[in-house]
Design an enzyme around this catalytic site. Structure first.
Site, short mmCIF file in Angstrom:
data_model
loop_
_atom_site.label_atom_id
_atom_site.label_comp_id
_atom_site.label_asym_id
_atom_site.label_seq_id
_atom_site.Cartn_x
_atom_site.Cartn_y
_atom_site.Cartn_z
CG ASN A 170 -0.65 -0.20 2.67
OD1 ASN A 170 0.75 -0.63 2.88
ND2 ASN A 170 -1.40 0.03 3.38
CD GLU A 268 4.62 -1.13 12.94
OE1 GLU A 268 3.17 -1.29 12.73
OE2 GLU A 268 5.65 -0.76 14.00
CB CYS A 302 -2.73 0.03 8.97
SG CYS A 302 -1.25 1.40 9.33
CE LYS A 478 -8.05 -3.65 21.01
NZ LYS A 478 -9.72 -3.21 21.28
CD GLU A 485 7.07 0.94 10.56
OE1 GLU A 485 7.41 0.14 9.63
OE2 GLU A 485 5.87 1.99 10.74
P1 NAD Z 1 -0.10 -9.08 2.97
O1 NAD Z 1 0.02 -9.55 4.21
O2 NAD Z 1 -0.52 -9.47 2.25
O3 NAD Z 1 1.73 -9.17 2.46
C1 NAD Z 1 2.28 -8.68 3.72
C2 NAD Z 1 4.07 -8.89 2.42
O4 NAD Z 1 4.14 -10.24 3.21
C3 NAD Z 1 3.96 -8.38 1.45
O5 NAD Z 1 5.47 -9.01 1.05
C4 NAD Z 1 4.13 -10.90 0.72
O6 NAD Z 1 4.47 -11.26 0.06
C5 NAD Z 1 4.40 -11.01 2.25
N1 NAD Z 1 4.03 -12.60 3.04
C6 NAD Z 1 3.47 -12.84 3.05
N2 NAD Z 1 3.33 -14.25 3.40
C7 NAD Z 1 4.24 -14.40 3.81
C8 NAD Z 1 5.08 -15.61 4.37
N3 NAD Z 1 4.94 -16.63 4.62
N4 NAD Z 1 6.53 -15.21 5.14
C9 NAD Z 1 6.60 -14.07 4.90
N5 NAD Z 1 6.39 -13.19 3.82
C10 NAD Z 1 5.39 -12.96 3.79
O7 NAD Z 1 -0.13 -8.24 3.30
P2 NAD Z 1 -0.84 -6.62 1.88
O8 NAD Z 1 -1.94 -6.87 1.20
O9 NAD Z 1 0.74 -6.71 1.18
O10 NAD Z 1 -0.58 -4.90 2.92
C11 NAD Z 1 -2.02 -5.29 3.77
C12 NAD Z 1 -1.25 -5.35 4.67
O11 NAD Z 1 -0.76 -4.26 5.89
C13 NAD Z 1 -3.14 -4.15 5.47
O12 NAD Z 1 -3.26 -6.14 6.88
C14 NAD Z 1 -2.98 -3.27 6.66
O13 NAD Z 1 -3.36 -3.49 7.89
C15 NAD Z 1 -1.48 -3.90 6.95
N6 NAD Z 1 -0.15 -2.50 7.05
C16 NAD Z 1 0.12 -2.54 8.54
C17 NAD Z 1 0.87 -0.90 7.94
C18 NAD Z 1 0.80 -0.99 9.99
O14 NAD Z 1 1.55 0.06 10.12
N7 NAD Z 1 0.09 -1.69 10.91
C19 NAD Z 1 0.34 -0.50 7.86
C20 NAD Z 1 0.46 -0.45 6.21
C21 NAD Z 1 0.29 -1.99 6.17
#
Ligand code: NAD
Length: 527
Positions: A170, A268, A302, A478, A485
């Site tokens: 994102n 995160e 997020c 939670k 970060e």
């Molecule tokens: P996602 O979980 O599909 O993937 C995120 C990353 O994890 C990708 O690079 C993916 O290839 C990798 N990944 C997936 N499965 C894995 C595994 N088993 N082992 C290692 N790596 C793996 O998330 P997304 O759809 O790219 O992003 C959206 C999510 O990220 C939403 O849930 C959002 O809330 C969260 N997010 C959180 C924050 C925060 O600061 N808390 C910020 C931005 C996005």
């Protein structure tokens, strides 16, 4: 006439291919095109066009890259470089990044489908993270612990080793740089696995880092799938910390592996931010702020404000203004490359389908939107049909048990509920497993602080939303994750303390005091 003038102005932004490369691969390891490595396309979700192909690393490539990162770490070329040198390189990188922002903003727009106005502003701030950690590095001190006895006990921070960073689609470059800056500042070797959906800017940035003076191999980007490349990186026993931004389930899966390797972990994860609007709020600011919270990045952040809570007595007035605002966002959607366009697509057709299905299952009443966008834009004639555009959507009459109240949708969809008083507003805000962001709108100073203290979230904004700064700790409570970060916290989480204890007693005293096995029955040591 006005429409024609706008379309004419938008035309230069319509073409989307601008890459100087057809293929990207792991950086800096793979000679592109060699061997039987798998490739996958990166698609522009706004029009379905292939932007480029990514060469995925094999398992052997992942292992080689991590071994190499460890050798570079052991060589000390970065891990033991002087603080001033590392700081200077990060500052050089910040300046180099400034020059690249217009180019990177175009790539971000194309690989995410988000609007160019969002990406220009977001990327414009990224050098701040490099500058912040360059400065922090120059100001952090070791300290001397008040240990008993004739001992000098100094405590230094040393890097962890090879660290892995897994980033989402994102905010591709923002989240990568938020993690890379403190990790490099602390002296680690860094292996990044960007989202397979939007990896290009992170690959570009790694090359820029080398040009700015980060030694080759200190920053490696392995752009594969999560289930293969991501998992292989995380499982590797040389990895001393995993820092992931992802969905909550991904974070949970990875956390189990990381725990088994006794590596550090920052996660995160997902969110479902409540926006609580009290009857004393400045209404126009609250409406504008809520619309921003809900629909920036097409709701794919997020901290998206997706649960809107409005105090009873202002509900009708608020909703009438809010709905007008949402309709105006929809009217001005167009080609994401057009700087006048208000909201882009979502990341993929699969994700669009997921949003559609979740909205279809809700028990609430859809009062605006509620479907994918087709046809052409009133703003610039852009054809929405080939892209993954979802209409900004407002749903009312929803119960907290509903999936749309509890689960992240990651799309431009908000659910709205009334509340009677402060206690009910807080209870509803907390009635969800996530605890990342929250917004409070009120002009009552005491109420603002009181409610902020009660809301279970790592980030609470009062009369604003989604403020992010390198100095401001960012992370969730939670099910939204663990660790933070930004700020000193991120820097410290990329290092560990090392305590060196030096006996400064003169030799004759040491000989008598430290001879534990002397004939004398009393212990003589101080501690
Ligand atoms: P996602 O979980 O599909 O993937 C995120 C990353 O994890 C990708 O690079 C993916 O290839 C990798 N990944 C997936 N499965 C894995 C595994 N088993 N082992 C290692 N790596 C793996 O998330 P997304 O759809 O790219 O992003 C959206 C999510 O990220 C939403 O849930 C959002 O809330 C969260 N997010 C959180 C924050 C925060 O600061 N808390 C910020 C931005 C996005």
């Amino acid at each position: 006439m006005l429409l024609r003038a706008i379309s004419h102005r938008a035309r230069p932004f319509m073409q989307s291919r601008c890459f100087h490369r057809e293929r990207y691969g792991p950086y800096p390891y793979v000679d592109l095109g060699q061997g039987d490595r798998q490739q996958f396309p990166v698609i522009n979700p706004a029009n379905g066009e292939e932007l480029c192909h990514i060469v995925s690393p094999t398992s052997e490539d992942v292992e080689t890259a991590i071994n190499n990162a460890q050798s570079i770490f052991d060589s000390g070329v970065w891990s033991k470089a002087s603080v001033l040198h590392r700081s200077q390189v990060l500052s050089n990188l910040a300046r180099a990044l400034e020059r690249k922002i217009p180019e990177y903003a175009v790539i971000e727009t194309m690989q995410t489908g988000r609007t160019t106005r969002e990406m220009n502003i977001q990327l414009g701030r990224l050098p701040e993270w490099l500058d912040y950690y360059a400065a922090l590095l120059r100001t952090t001190n070791s300290y001397v612990a008040p240990t008993q006895g004739k001992l000098l006990n100094y405590v230094q921070r040393v890097p962890l080793g090879v660290v892995a960073q897994i980033t989402p689609f994102n905010h591709p470059l923002l989240i990568a740089i938020k993690k890379i800056a403190p990790a490099l500042a602390a002296g680690n070797s860094v292996v990044v696995k960007p989202s397979e959906l939007a990896p290009i800017t992170v690959l570009e940035f790694a090359e820029l880092a080398t040009e700015a003076g980060v030694p080759e191999g200190v920053l490696t980007v392995l752009p594969g799938l999560g289930s293969t490349t991501g998992k292989e990186i995380v499982q590797n026993p040389l990895i001393r910390k995993v820092d992931i931004t992802a969905g909550t389930q991904t974070g949970r899966n990875i956390g189990t592996i990381v725990g088994g390797n006794f590596a550090s972990f920052t996660a995160e994860l997902g969110g479902k931010a409540p926006i609580v609007v009290f009857n004393d709020a400045d209404l126009i600011s609250a409406v504008n702020g809520t619309a921003f919270a809900a629909f920036v990045a097409s709701g794919q952040t997020c901290v998206s404000g997706t649960r809107i809570l409005i105090q009873n007595d202002i509900y009708d007035t608020f909703m009438s203004l809010f709905n007008e605002k949402v309709e105006s966002i929809k009217r001005r959607m167009g080609n994401p490359m057009n700087p006048r366009s208000t909201m882009g697509s979502v990341i993929s057709m699969n994700h669009l389908k997921r949003i559609e299905d979740m909205v279809m299952r809700t028990s609430g009443k859809i009062i605006l939107g509620g479907g994918r966008m087709t046809g052409t834009s009133d703003l610039d004639g852009f054809d929405f049909s080939a892209g993954s555009f979802y209409s900004p959507t407002v749903i009312v009459g929803i119960e907290p048990e509903d999936e749309l109240w509890q689960e992240e949708i990651f799309g431009p969809v908000v659910v709205v509920r009334k509340f009677q008083d402060e206690a009910e507003g807080v209870a509803l805000a907390n009635s969800c497993k996530y605890g990342l962001g929250a917004g409070i709108w009120t002009s009552d100073l005491s109420r603002a602080h009181r409610v902020a203290a009660e809301i279970q979230a790592g980030l609470c904004w009062v009369n604003t939303h989604h403020r992010n700064d390198p100095s401001s700790p960012w992370g969730g409570m939670k099910d939204s994750g663990i660790g933070r970060e930004n700020g000193l916290e991120a820097f410290e989480s990329y290092s560990q303390t090392k305590s060196t204890i030096v006996n400064i007693a003169p030799p004759d005293e040491t000989r008598s005091l430290d001879d534990w096995f002397s004939d004398s029955p009393e212990g003589k040591r101080y501690g």
